[in-house]
Design a protein around this motif. Structure first.
Motif, PDB file in Angstrom:
ATOM      1  N   VAL A  31       0.836  -1.199   0.000  1.00  0.00           N
ATOM      2  CA  VAL A  31       0.000   0.000   0.000  1.00  0.00           C
ATOM      3  C   VAL A  31       0.879   1.260   0.000  1.00  0.00           C
ATOM      4  CG1 VAL A  31      -1.835   1.253   1.225  1.00  0.00           C
ATOM      5  CG2 VAL A  31      -1.837  -1.238   1.185  1.00  0.00           C
ATOM      6  N   ALA A  32       2.088   1.144   0.550  1.00  0.00           N
ATOM      7  CA  ALA A  32       3.012   2.289   0.616  1.00  0.00           C
ATOM      8  C   ALA A  32       4.416   1.849   0.197  1.00  0.00           C
ATOM      9  CB  ALA A  32       3.022   2.872   2.017  1.00  0.00           C
ATOM     10  N   PRO A  33       4.576   1.371  -1.039  1.00  0.00           N
ATOM     11  CA  PRO A  33       5.855   0.780  -1.455  1.00  0.00           C
ATOM     12  C   PRO A  33       7.026   1.757  -1.524  1.00  0.00           C
ATOM     13  CG  PRO A  33       4.366   0.978  -3.334  1.00  0.00           C
ATOM     14  CD  PRO A  33       3.567   1.307  -2.116  1.00  0.00           C
ATOM     15  N   LEU A  34       6.746   3.010  -1.812  1.00  0.00           N
ATOM     16  CA  LEU A  34       7.834   3.964  -2.034  1.00  0.00           C
ATOM     17  C   LEU A  34       8.610   4.281  -0.755  1.00  0.00           C
ATOM     18  CD1 LEU A  34       5.825   6.084  -4.540  1.00  0.00           C
ATOM     19  CD2 LEU A  34       8.096   5.187  -5.042  1.00  0.00           C
ATOM     20  N   PHE A  35       8.010   4.037   0.402  1.00  0.00           N
ATOM     21  CA  PHE A  35       8.708   4.316   1.661  1.00  0.00           C
ATOM     22  C   PHE A  35       9.767   3.265   1.952  1.00  0.00           C
ATOM     23  CE2 PHE A  35       4.778   6.644   1.890  1.00  0.00           C
ATOM     24  CZ  PHE A  35       5.178   7.858   2.435  1.00  0.00           C
ATOM     25  N   GLN A  36       9.465   1.988   1.657  1.00  0.00           N
ATOM     26  CA  GLN A  36      10.497   0.965   1.823  1.00  0.00           C
ATOM     27  C   GLN A  36      11.653   1.226   0.861  1.00  0.00           C
ATOM     28  OE1 GLN A  36       6.966   0.038   3.215  1.00  0.00           O
ATOM     29  NE2 GLN A  36       7.058  -1.074   1.305  1.00  0.00           N
ATOM     30  N   GLU A  37      11.320   1.586  -0.375  1.00  0.00           N
ATOM     31  CA  GLU A  37      12.362   1.883  -1.370  1.00  0.00           C
ATOM     32  C   GLU A  37      13.261   3.019  -0.884  1.00  0.00           C
ATOM     33  OE1 GLU A  37      10.782   2.633  -5.255  1.00  0.00           O
ATOM     34  OE2 GLU A  37       9.287   1.041  -5.113  1.00  0.00           O
ATOM     35  N   ALA A  38      12.645   4.094  -0.400  1.00  0.00           N
ATOM     36  CA  ALA A  38      13.413   5.269   0.027  1.00  0.00           C
ATOM     37  C   ALA A  38      14.305   4.936   1.218  1.00  0.00           C
ATOM     38  CB  ALA A  38      12.469   6.420   0.373  1.00  0.00           C
ATOM     39  N   ALA A  39      13.743   4.264   2.227  1.00  0.00           N
ATOM     40  CA  ALA A  39      14.522   3.933   3.428  1.00  0.00           C
ATOM     41  C   ALA A  39      15.704   3.033   3.076  1.00  0.00           C
ATOM     42  CB  ALA A  39      13.625   3.256   4.459  1.00  0.00           C
ATOM     43  N   TYR A  40      15.453   2.029   2.252  1.00  0.00           N
ATOM     44  CA  TYR A  40      16.511   1.091   1.858  1.00  0.00           C
ATOM     45  C   TYR A  40      17.610   1.808   1.073  1.00  0.00           C
ATOM     46  CZ  TYR A  40      18.744  -2.667  -0.824  1.00  0.00           C
ATOM     47  OH  TYR A  40      19.664  -3.504  -1.414  1.00  0.00           O
ATOM     48  N   CYS A  41      17.206   2.640   0.109  1.00  0.00           N
ATOM     49  CA  CYS A  41      18.212   3.329  -0.727  1.00  0.00           C
ATOM     50  C   CYS A  41      18.998   4.358   0.086  1.00  0.00           C
ATOM     51  CB  CYS A  41      17.529   3.992  -1.922  1.00  0.00           C
ATOM     52  SG  CYS A  41      16.910   2.796  -3.129  1.00  0.00           S
ATOM     53  N   LEU A  42      18.357   5.048   1.000  1.00  0.00           N
ATOM     54  CA  LEU A  42      19.071   5.988   1.871  1.00  0.00           C
ATOM     55  C   LEU A  42      20.118   5.253   2.709  1.00  0.00           C
ATOM     56  CD1 LEU A  42      16.102   8.226   3.079  1.00  0.00           C
ATOM     57  CD2 LEU A  42      18.024   8.998   1.697  1.00  0.00           C
ATOM     58  N   ALA A  43      19.767   4.034   3.155  1.00  0.00           N
ATOM     59  CA  ALA A  43      20.709   3.238   3.942  1.00  0.00           C
ATOM     60  C   ALA A  43      21.894   2.790   3.089  1.00  0.00           C
ATOM     61  CB  ALA A  43      19.991   2.031   4.546  1.00  0.00           C
ATOM     62  N   GLY A  67       5.639   3.909 -14.404  1.00  0.00           N
ATOM     63  CA  GLY A  67       5.178   2.832 -15.275  1.00  0.00           C
ATOM     64  C   GLY A  67       4.326   1.810 -14.557  1.00  0.00           C
ATOM     65  N   LEU A  68       4.265   1.913 -13.212  1.00  0.00           N
ATOM     66  CA  LEU A  68       3.509   0.939 -12.421  1.00  0.00           C
ATOM     67  C   LEU A  68       2.636   1.642 -11.383  1.00  0.00           C
ATOM     68  CD1 LEU A  68       6.437  -1.540 -11.774  1.00  0.00           C
ATOM     69  CD2 LEU A  68       4.469  -2.015 -13.211  1.00  0.00           C
ATOM     70  N   ARG A  69       1.550   0.985 -11.002  1.00  0.00           N
ATOM     71  CA  ARG A  69       0.650   1.547  -9.990  1.00  0.00           C
ATOM     72  C   ARG A  69       1.133   1.248  -8.577  1.00  0.00           C
ATOM     73  NH1 ARG A  69      -4.790   2.264 -11.527  1.00  0.00           N
ATOM     74  NH2 ARG A  69      -5.555   1.053  -9.767  1.00  0.00           N
ATOM     75  N   MET A  70       1.899   0.179  -8.423  1.00  0.00           N
ATOM     76  CA  MET A  70       2.435  -0.187  -7.113  1.00  0.00           C
ATOM     77  C   MET A  70       3.671  -1.064  -7.325  1.00  0.00           C
ATOM     78  SD  MET A  70      -0.647  -2.827  -6.195  1.00  0.00           S
ATOM     79  CE  MET A  70      -0.070  -3.310  -4.585  1.00  0.00           C
ATOM     80  N   ASN A  71       4.436  -1.299  -6.231  1.00  0.00           N
ATOM     81  CA  ASN A  71       5.666  -2.091  -6.320  1.00  0.00           C
ATOM     82  C   ASN A  71       6.576  -1.558  -7.432  1.00  0.00           C
ATOM     83  OD1 ASN A  71       4.421  -3.636  -4.358  1.00  0.00           O
ATOM     84  ND2 ASN A  71       3.748  -5.208  -5.782  1.00  0.00           N
ATOM     85  N   HIS A  72       6.954  -0.301  -7.311  1.00  0.00           N
ATOM     86  CA  HIS A  72       7.544   0.444  -8.416  1.00  0.00           C
ATOM     87  C   HIS A  72       9.012   0.134  -8.685  1.00  0.00           C
ATOM     88  CE1 HIS A  72       3.935   2.913  -7.861  1.00  0.00           C
ATOM     89  NE2 HIS A  72       4.234   2.922  -6.574  1.00  0.00           N
ATOM     90  N   ALA A  73       9.819  -0.071  -7.635  1.00  0.00           N
ATOM     91  CA  ALA A  73      11.284  -0.162  -7.771  1.00  0.00           C
ATOM     92  C   ALA A  73      11.798   1.078  -8.508  1.00  0.00           C
ATOM     93  CB  ALA A  73      11.692  -1.437  -8.498  1.00  0.00           C
ATOM     94  N   TYR A  74      11.214   2.226  -8.185  1.00  0.00           N
ATOM     95  CA  TYR A  74      11.538   3.478  -8.871  1.00  0.00           C
ATOM     96  C   TYR A  74      12.696   4.201  -8.189  1.00  0.00           C
ATOM     97  CZ  TYR A  74      10.915   8.290 -10.542  1.00  0.00           C
ATOM     98  OH  TYR A  74      11.120   9.541 -11.066  1.00  0.00           O
ATOM     99  N   ILE A  75      12.702   4.199  -6.865  1.00  0.00           N
ATOM    100  CA  ILE A  75      13.809   4.814  -6.135  1.00  0.00           C
ATOM    101  C   ILE A  75      14.953   3.808  -6.097  1.00  0.00           C
ATOM    102  CG2 ILE A  75      14.544   5.773  -3.917  1.00  0.00           C
ATOM    103  CD1 ILE A  75      11.633   6.612  -3.434  1.00  0.00           C
ATOM    104  N   ARG A  76      16.120   4.228  -6.576  1.00  0.00           N
ATOM    105  CA  ARG A  76      17.277   3.337  -6.665  1.00  0.00           C
ATOM    106  C   ARG A  76      18.440   3.910  -5.869  1.00  0.00           C
ATOM    107  NH1 ARG A  76      16.788   0.806 -11.891  1.00  0.00           N
ATOM    108  NH2 ARG A  76      14.576   0.286 -12.140  1.00  0.00           N
ATOM    109  N   PRO A  77      19.398   3.076  -5.449  1.00  0.00           N
ATOM    110  CA  PRO A  77      20.601   3.620  -4.799  1.00  0.00           C
ATOM    111  C   PRO A  77      21.278   4.643  -5.707  1.00  0.00           C
ATOM    112  CG  PRO A  77      20.524   1.243  -4.524  1.00  0.00           C
ATOM    113  CD  PRO A  77      19.406   1.596  -5.464  1.00  0.00           C
ATOM    114  N   GLY A  78      21.414   5.879  -5.212  1.00  0.00           N
ATOM    115  CA  GLY A  78      22.030   6.933  -6.008  1.00  0.00           C
ATOM    116  C   GLY A  78      21.056   7.922  -6.610  1.00  0.00           C
TER     117      GLY A  78
END
Length: 449
Positions: free
Chosen positions: A107-119, A186-197
């Motif tokens: 429901v909130a995929p972009l937050f996991q992506e952001a936290a992981y990439c920031l780490a 390109g996706l409605r959820m589970n984006h994998a849009y935020i990447r390391p860097g």
């Protein structure tokens, strides 16, 4: 003469009472409950409740001991999904890890992506090298996602209480935001849009105007949803004074997010430990002291409006700064190509393919190694937190100097918040259990990671 069935054994003898089939259920929680009841000389009714929340699809087991309509004891059993996300991440490159953690809380995929990439960026030592445009885009996407997540919470809570119009209105508003996500990622959820860097690609032409238009429509539906819920006398009766959890209780259980703020503590990671430049944005952290289900509804509405304030500021910044890089300049970390659309409407641009295939063998080798093997991350460990719609999301990463995480662990807010189920429900009515779970807004994909 005797007869047998898979479920019971009945023996017919001269004694009339012995002809009654006898059943025996044993094992697990039931045995413990039965033994305790027998020891105390009590009669108890123990029921499995649910699933009623759309996120508890076979994952959350609520065991209630009831006396009439009163819940005397509530237990929450979790752990029937086991997606194995954290373990899977140990066998994938640092970049591929994004595609796993984004699925934890769908429901909130972009937050996991952001936290992981920031780490990951902390471990690499490139936090300050991430382009400003990429950071602003991250904030834009996260705040849009916060609104969408809160809308799901409010809409499904209404549906659980029998108000279908609340659900349809909430999901109609969320649809406007999902269209933006599809436009950008390109996706409605589970984006994998935020990447390391940075991010996978820049926002497309016209995206800023599209977001502004979507905000107008979403705000219209949000106000409509507010009118439906705020003045509803049945909702008042079902939520006011229900699912109480005091500030002391929240602190003891490690509660965060709207549940903690409903008890009066204005703790928000965006203010307490800013990331992605949140300290430069103008927004408030709404709180309440009522500490009940009603106050959490009100707070989530207010948080949606605060997120809209942040989105508007992010759009102004993107418009002012103009085009620019959205990935770190270091080619040993940056994904080898942005996802520019080619002439065939798919994949990388033909110019990029022509360069790496026809004019630069080194570029082709680098592309191949970075995609298949991944970049190396210096040995060490790091902990990064972000303010997730459900509370504080923490990521603990350990690197042994290789191209894959040695260990990845997430402190998911849904997991911690579910501890409060018993405190919220015991002493209340069976019907209030539905309200209590809804007010926590759990997503079980993050619990069974």
């Amino acid at each position: 003469m005797s007869t047998q069935t898979p479920h019971a054994t009945a023996h017919v003898v001269d004694d009339d009472t012995s002809a009654i089939p006898s059943f025996e259920a044993s094992g697990g929680d039931w045995s413990e409950i039965a033994e305790e009841a027998a020891r105390l000389g009590e009669e108890r009714i123990v029921v499995n409740m649910g699933p009623q929340h759309p996120s508890t699809h076979g994952v959350l087991r609520l065991m209630l001991e009831i006396d009439g309509e009163t819940v005397t004891e509530a237990r929450a059993g979790i752990g029937y999904l086991h997606t194995g996300i954290e373990k899977n991440m140990e066998f994938r490159t640092w970049t591929q890890g994004v595609t796993f953690c984004t699925r934890m809380d769908y429901v909130a995929p972009l937050f996991q992506e952001a936290a992981y990439c920031l780490a990951v960026e902390k471990l690499l030592g490139i936090t300050d090298d991430v382009p400003e445009r990429a950071t602003v885009i991250r904030v834009l996407m996260m705040e849009l996602n916060r609104i969408a997540s809160h809308l799901v919470c409010l809409a499904t809570a209404g549906n659980e209480l029998g108000a279908t119009t609340v659900m349809t209105t909430g999901f109609t508003a969320r649809e406007e935001i999902l269209k933006i996500f599809e436009l950008v990622t390109g996706l409605r959820m589970n984006h994998a849009y935020i990447r390391p860097g940075g991010v996978a690609q820049d926002i497309p032409p016209g995206a800023v105007d599209a977001v502004r238009e979507a905000l107008v429509t979403a705000r219209h539906y949000l106000r409509q949803l507010e009118d439906l819920m705020m003045a509803n006398p049945i909702l008042h009766l079902r939520t006011k004074g229900i699912a109480n959890l005091s500030l002391a209780g929240c602190m003891a259980l490690g509660m965060t997010g709207p549940v903690l703020r409903s008890a009066g503590l204005p703790y928000d990671v965006r203010k307490a430990d800013p990331y992605c430049g949140y300290e430069t944005y103008d927004f408030d952290v709404p709180t309440s002291t009522d500490a009940d289900a009603w106050s959490r509804i009100v707070l989530r509405f207010e948080e949606c409006y605060q997120s809209m304030r942040i989105v508007e500021q992010a759009l102004d910044r993107l418009q002012a700064m103009g085009a620019g890089p959205v990935m770190v300049a270091d080619k040993k970390v940056a994904w080898p190509a942005q996802l520019a659309v080619g002439a065939d409407g798919m994949g990388n641009s033909l110019d990029h393919i022509k360069e790496i295939m026809g004019t630069s063998m080194e570029a082709l080798i680098h592309h191949f190694k970075l995609v298949t093997e991944g970049f190396r991350v210096p040995a060490g460990q790091v902990f990064q937190t972000v303010e997730h719609p459900r509370g504080e999301l923490g990521v603990h990463l350990v690197s042994d100097g290789g191209t894959k995480p040695y260990r990845a662990h997430f402190r998911d807010p849904s997991f911690n918040n579910l501890q409060a189920v018993s405190m919220m429900c015991e002493g209340g009515q069976v019907a209030d259990v539905v309200v209590s779970v809804a007010s926590l807004d759990p997503v079980l994909g993050g619990v069974d990671r």
